[in-house]
Design an enzyme around this catalytic site. Structure first.
Site, mmCIF file in Angstrom:
data_model
loop_
_atom_site.group_PDB
_atom_site.id
_atom_site.type_symbol
_atom_site.label_atom_id
_atom_site.label_comp_id
_atom_site.label_asym_id
_atom_site.label_seq_id
_atom_site.Cartn_x
_atom_site.Cartn_y
_atom_site.Cartn_z
ATOM 1 N N ALA A 130 0.803 -1.226 0.000
ATOM 2 C CA ALA A 130 0.000 0.000 0.000
ATOM 3 C C ALA A 130 0.834 1.273 0.000
ATOM 4 C CB ALA A 130 -0.931 -0.005 1.214
ATOM 5 N N HIS A 143 -2.296 -3.532 -5.815
ATOM 6 C CA HIS A 143 -1.680 -3.579 -4.492
ATOM 7 C C HIS A 143 -2.686 -3.998 -3.431
ATOM 8 C CE1 HIS A 143 -3.349 -0.086 -2.245
ATOM 9 N NE2 HIS A 143 -3.544 0.431 -3.449
ATOM 10 N N CYS A 144 -2.140 -4.545 -2.333
ATOM 11 C CA CYS A 144 -2.918 -4.756 -1.114
ATOM 12 C C CYS A 144 -2.115 -4.116 0.003
ATOM 13 C CB CYS A 144 -3.220 -6.239 -0.895
ATOM 14 S SG CYS A 144 -1.790 -7.331 -0.936
ATOM 15 N N ALA A 145 -2.186 -4.611 1.212
ATOM 16 C CA ALA A 145 -1.457 -3.969 2.312
ATOM 17 C C ALA A 145 0.050 -4.130 2.161
ATOM 18 C CB ALA A 145 -1.921 -4.524 3.652
#
Length: 202
Positions: A15, A84-86
């Site tokens: 992120a 994206h993710c975290a």
């Protein structure tokens, strides 16, 4: 901050990367796929943001978004796409693998190797693996890999909350044909053609 290049126009990250305006400009990003519940989507001129509000839990229905996200990635001809993710380990790699299966004609095993070649620390949870297996069956009518259960830690040594997740192991299914289409290009074949998949660390 780590941004991994999957194809010339497809990138995978955590992120923090989309918050870097200079990086987004350098990669010519025109589409950001945000696979988190709480991380903000930055607003840049000419950049579209697609939200995939799914938690990183085995019970989360990430598979419900495979087609929609794959179509948006495929349809983004104006520039690059960042998924994206975290931390770029589970949700976003799963979405990228679904895209590779649908639009690059590779099997689940090939998609996993492709992503892992560029981002070696990807660790999908067991629920996302099962949803990818279901997606492969839907696309190809069969599975080319099995996901073996992760080896359990000894009961006398409980895992701390901060320990790395235990990852299922992929196993090739015997005598299942690999259903690659001519346009499919894995990282190994890219290297043979002189183009190397890269992980860009900022």
């Amino acid at each position: 901050m780590s941004v991994s290049q999957i194809t010339p126009t497809l990138f995978l990250s955590g992120a923090d990367a989309p918050l870097n305006a200079a990086l987004m400009s350098q990669k010519r990003i025109t589409l950001i796929v945000n696979a988190t519940l709480s991380h903000a989507s930055p607003a840049y001129p000419g950049v579209e943001c697609v939200r995939v509000p799914v938690s990183d839990l085995p019970s989360a229905r990430l598979g419900d978004h495979f087609d929609r996200v794959a179509e948006r990635i495929h349809g983004n001809r104006a520039g690059g796409t960042l998924v994206h993710c975290a931390v770029g380990m589970s949700r976003s790699p799963a979405l990228v693998m679904a895209y590779l299966m649908r639009y690059r004609g590779v099997t689940l095993g090939q998609a996993h190797r492709w992503v892992q070649d560029s981002r070696p620390f990807v660790r999908l949870n067991a629920g996302f693996w099962e949803q990818l297996l279901q997606y492969e069956r839907r696309l190809y009518g069969r599975n080319t890999v099995r996901v073996a259960p992760a080896q359990e830690a000894p009961r006398s040594l409980p895992l701390p909350l901060t320990s790395p997740r235990l990852t299922p192991r992929l196993t090739l299914v015997p005598r299942s044909p690999l259903m690659s289409r001519p346009q499919a290009m894995t990282p190994a074949s890219r290297r043979r053609r002189g183009t190397k998949a890269s992980a860009v660390k900022i």
